[in-house]
Design a protein around this motif. Structure first.
Motif, PDB file in Angstrom:
ATOM      1  N   GLY A  10       0.869  -1.246   0.141  1.00  0.00           N
ATOM      2  CA  GLY A  10      -0.108   0.187   0.060  1.00  0.00           C
ATOM      3  C   GLY A  10       0.844   1.137   0.034  1.00  0.00           C
ATOM      4  O   GLY A  10       1.975   1.100   0.434  1.00  0.00           O
ATOM      5  N   LYS A  16      -1.876  -0.098   6.451  1.00  0.00           N
ATOM      6  CA  LYS A  16      -1.718  -1.386   6.171  1.00  0.00           C
ATOM      7  C   LYS A  16      -0.998  -2.343   7.575  1.00  0.00           C
ATOM      8  O   LYS A  16      -1.274  -3.352   8.111  1.00  0.00           O
ATOM      9  N   PHE A 136      -3.632  -2.393   0.280  1.00  0.00           N
ATOM     10  CA  PHE A 136      -4.611  -1.484   0.707  1.00  0.00           C
ATOM     11  C   PHE A 136      -4.482  -0.480   0.075  1.00  0.00           C
ATOM     12  O   PHE A 136      -3.651   0.550   0.054  1.00  0.00           O
ATOM     13  N   ALA A 189      -8.791   0.936   1.470  1.00  0.00           N
ATOM     14  CA  ALA A 189      -8.358   1.462   2.789  1.00  0.00           C
ATOM     15  C   ALA A 189      -9.002   2.585   3.151  1.00  0.00           C
ATOM     16  O   ALA A 189      -8.228   3.252   3.908  1.00  0.00           O
ATOM     17  N   VAL A 196     -12.149  -2.118   7.083  1.00  0.00           N
ATOM     18  CA  VAL A 196     -10.927  -2.664   6.244  1.00  0.00           C
ATOM     19  C   VAL A 196     -10.390  -4.098   6.814  1.00  0.00           C
ATOM     20  O   VAL A 196      -9.867  -4.766   5.959  1.00  0.00           O
ATOM     21  N   ALA A 200     -10.146  -7.301   4.502  1.00  0.00           N
ATOM     22  CA  ALA A 200      -8.725  -7.952   4.409  1.00  0.00           C
ATOM     23  C   ALA A 200      -8.929  -9.470   4.893  1.00  0.00           C
ATOM     24  O   ALA A 200      -8.151 -10.328   4.072  1.00  0.00           O
TER      25      ALA A 200
END
Length: 216
Positions: A10, A16, A136, A189, A196, A200
């Motif tokens: 990211g 992240k 992300f 993100a 988030v 994930a």
């Protein structure tokens, strides 16, 4: 090798690392394999020494190709010291950044060239790539705003770069995602942190069902 390799990617300010900290206990509950976390640049004693050089705000005169080579060197040592042993032991190794970061930041951001930076890192990683990469996604504007708010001025050398640099990084990540859609999965993100993390987790379970199948 019987282990599983996951990388988190990211742009700066994507969150992240924070997401990874929240995900770790959830992932450990869903697998019988040991889960270990590392980071790049760094992750092992020698690589951490290189990290300090790369990110130091006192090294503004560093040549762009020198920077790219240092990242590749740190990655190689991290691979030898941490990633390969974990895979050989059948563990799940999660690295906060891996080769995609160099391609995006040095290849795209520094404009050295995606192909050129990929070739440098091909030599360093010798064919070892993540089984899954969770990206992300956050806009450069939002990411930099988060950094300025959270770091209170203590930004590293790359975070201090101008917005155009971060836009090139973001654009290069988008190209990598298109070219590696089987490996890289995007998570929005810019949502609330809880969402988030949930997204994930869902991605990891869906992509690696044999590993994260309920666990303990």
């Amino acid at each position: 090798m019987s282990g599983i390799f996951i990388s988190f990617e990211g742009s700066d300010g994507a969150g992240k690392t924070t997401a990874l900290n929240s995900l770790l206990p959830l992932l450990k509950q869903k697998t019988d394999q040991e889960v270990v976390v590392s980071r790049e640049p760094g992750g092992s004693p020698i690589s951490e020494k290189i990290r300090k050089i790369i990110l130091s705000v006192h090294d503004q005169d560093m040549d762009d190709r020198t920077e790219a080579l240092l990242y590749a060197a740190a990655r190689r040592q991290h691979l030898i010291d941490v990633i390969l042993p974990a895979l050989d032991d059948g563990k799940v190794i999660i690295s906060d950044r891996f080769v995609d970061s160099s391609i995006a930041y040095q290849g795209g951001g520094r404009q050295i060239g995606v192909k050129e930076v990929a070739e440098i890192n091909d030599f360093a990683i010798n064919g070892t790539m993540p089984d899954l990469t969770v990206y992300f996604d956050v806009s450069p504007e939002v990411g930099l705003a988060r950094i300025r708010k959270d770091h209170e001025g203590a930004m590293d050398r790359l975070e201090q770069e101008k917005i155009d640099f971060h836009k090139r990084v973001h654009d290069t990540y988008q190209e990598l995602i298109k070219a590696n859609s089987d490996r890289i999965v995007t998570v929005n993100a810019e949502q609330e942190p809880e969402k988030v993390v949930a997204d994930a987790l869902a991605v990891i379970i869906k992509k690696l069902p044999k590993t994260f199948n309920g666990g303990k």
